[in-house]
Scaffold this motif. Structure first.
Motif, PDB file in Angstrom:
ATOM      1  N   ARG A   1      51.912  21.591  21.032  1.00  0.00           N
ATOM      2  CA  ARG A   1      51.385  20.374  20.415  1.00  0.00           C
ATOM      3  C   ARG A   1      50.582  20.695  19.158  1.00  0.00           C
ATOM      4  O   ARG A   1      49.899  21.717  19.091  1.00  0.00           O
TER       5      ARG A   1
ATOM      6  N   SER B   1      52.211  27.685  33.896  1.00  0.00           N
ATOM      7  CA  SER B   1      52.053  26.829  32.722  1.00  0.00           C
ATOM      8  C   SER B   1      51.934  27.683  31.469  1.00  0.00           C
ATOM      9  O   SER B   1      51.457  28.826  31.514  1.00  0.00           O
TER      10      SER B   1
ATOM     11  N   GLY C   1      56.198  23.647  33.085  1.00  0.00           N
ATOM     12  CA  GLY C   1      56.667  23.380  31.739  1.00  0.00           C
ATOM     13  C   GLY C   1      55.882  24.080  30.649  1.00  0.00           C
ATOM     14  O   GLY C   1      54.822  24.671  30.882  1.00  0.00           O
TER      15      GLY C   1
ATOM     16  N   ASN D   1      60.896  22.651  31.530  1.00  0.00           N
ATOM     17  CA  ASN D   1      60.748  21.467  30.689  1.00  0.00           C
ATOM     18  C   ASN D   1      59.850  21.794  29.487  1.00  0.00           C
ATOM     19  O   ASN D   1      58.801  22.416  29.634  1.00  0.00           O
ATOM     20  N   PHE D   2      60.291  21.355  28.307  1.00  0.00           N
ATOM     21  CA  PHE D   2      59.486  21.517  27.090  1.00  0.00           C
ATOM     22  C   PHE D   2      58.900  20.171  26.688  1.00  0.00           C
ATOM     23  O   PHE D   2      59.623  19.166  26.619  1.00  0.00           O
ATOM     24  N   GLU D   3      57.599  20.143  26.446  1.00  0.00           N
ATOM     25  CA  GLU D   3      56.932  18.951  25.916  1.00  0.00           C
ATOM     26  C   GLU D   3      56.429  19.288  24.518  1.00  0.00           C
ATOM     27  O   GLU D   3      55.551  20.148  24.354  1.00  0.00           O
TER      28      GLU D   3
ATOM     29  N   GLN E   1      54.221  23.388  26.918  1.00  0.00           N
ATOM     30  CA  GLN E   1      53.720  22.345  26.022  1.00  0.00           C
ATOM     31  C   GLN E   1      53.347  22.977  24.687  1.00  0.00           C
ATOM     32  O   GLN E   1      52.581  23.937  24.638  1.00  0.00           O
TER      33      GLN E   1
ATOM     34  N   GLU F   1      48.342  24.763  21.808  1.00  0.00           N
ATOM     35  CA  GLU F   1      47.673  23.560  21.302  1.00  0.00           C
ATOM     36  C   GLU F   1      46.943  23.881  20.001  1.00  0.00           C
ATOM     37  O   GLU F   1      46.087  24.776  19.957  1.00  0.00           O
TER      38      GLU F   1
ATOM     39  N   LEU G   1      55.000  17.908  20.701  1.00  0.00           N
ATOM     40  CA  LEU G   1      54.324  16.784  20.070  1.00  0.00           C
ATOM     41  C   LEU G   1      53.681  17.226  18.763  1.00  0.00           C
ATOM     42  O   LEU G   1      52.933  18.215  18.734  1.00  0.00           O
TER      43      LEU G   1
END
Length: 332
Positions: free
Chosen positions: A237, A200, A233, A266-268, A235, A204, A270
């Motif tokens: 944010r 991971s 993935g 996978n890219f998340e 992340q 953030e 936000l």
């Protein structure tokens, strides 16, 4: 950061010892899992003897005082065949002599497992890289939280730098879980580099400026097929990105977001903002990453980037309450 009880038998209080070797001496004598309590405003040498145990180095509580500093002209190492629960730096400044050769850790050996390496409320900089690992070194959790990172050279924030093992052999150097949170990164040449998979990667509530040398790589997973992804993935944010680090001074910007690998990752994404002078090199974009969704430059957005002042100059910025490192956010 909460204060700690200096009378706790697990705490080694060296605040009365201001010699440069005091931290190294205390670590050498400490039992596994001890906390070394250091004095604010004092500069200590980063230990040089290979680490074999869990340790926390933490400054005593205080407001408005200079941080205690750990200074290195080289790096700390970890002894081979070590199984360590945690290595924690709390409320410190960690500083190298120059960013062409110094690291906090640079182990190149075999059979090391560390469950956690973390930096909490630290200032970290003037280093070639924060942590570079080679051999068969496994860092399960690498965490930078509530910290300010500046002046990092071409080994970046972290580098796992040994080619992948052959099938059936002990896996080589790897960072499993990587977290950057509530932190500021300024003047950073290179981001995350690995020749093995991670599990991971979470970014953030961070602020980035002069981040990644112009044309260089933010995310580089270079182990080849089967060894070049982040399994769960990536992340990103509630974060803000200014332009790349133009060390030439020519006003040329642009980075490789995905420098290598990550085809199956996978890219998340936000609530991300980037300034008008942020850009990716063609073909090196992070999928779905918003480019230039803030209409001004990084100097329009922040007060004094060169001096790590990321309070908002543009009080009309729509992300001022909920994006970037929380220390700089406007308060409702």
């Amino acid at each position: 950061v909460a204060d700690i009880d200096a009378s706790d038998p697990n705490v080694i209080d060296i605040r009365e010892n201001e010699s440069a070797s005091a931290v190294a001496d205390a670590v050498a004598a400490a039992p596994d899992g001890a906390t070394i309590l250091v004095k604010r405003g004092v500069t200590y040498d980063l230990p040089g003897d290979n680490l074999t145990k869990s340790i926390t180095i933490q400054a005593a509580y205080g407001f408005g005082e200079q941080k205690a500093k750990l200074y290195t002209t080289g790096n700390w190492n970890i002894e081979g065949n070590s199984n360590i629960d945690h290595i924690r730096f709390v409320d410190l400044e960690l500083r190298g002599e120059d960013f062409s050769g110094d690291y906090i850790f640079n182990p190149n050996t075999d059979n090391i497992y560390v469950r956690e390496v973390s930096f909490e409320n630290c200032q970290i900089g003037t280093l070639r890289g924060i942590m570079r690992i080679r051999g068969t070194v496994e860092i399960d959790n690498f965490i930078i939280n509530n910290s300010v990172v500046d002046s990092i050279g071409n080994y970046g924030i972290i580098t796992a730098d040994t080619n992948p093992a052959d099938a059936g052999e002990t896996p080589t150097a790897r960072f499993n879980n990587i977290t950057f949170s509530n932190s500021t990164f300024n003047k950073v040449d290179t981001g995350v580099q690995s020749r093995n998979n991670s599990q991971s990667l979470v970014i953030e509530s961070c602020t980035f400026a002069n981040f990644i040398n112009t044309g260089a790589r933010f995310l580089r997973y270079r182990g080849g097929d089967g060894n070049n992804n982040v399994a769960n993935g990536i992340q990103i944010r509630n974060s803000i990105f200014g332009h790349s680090w133009d060390q030439s001074g020519e006003g040329v910007y642009g980075i490789q977001g995905v420098g290598e690998g990550l085809e199956s990752t996978n890219f998340e994404l936000l609530n991300i903002y980037s300034t008008s002078n942020f850009s990716f090199n063609e073909g090196k974009e992070i999928p779905g990453f918003p480019v230039g969704n803030y209409s001004g430059t990084q100097d329009d957005l922040w007060k004094d980037v060169d001096n790590n002042d990321f309070n908002f100059k543009d009080t009309g910025f729509s992300g001022k309450y909920n994006s970037g490192d929380p220390r700089w956010r406007a308060q409702l």
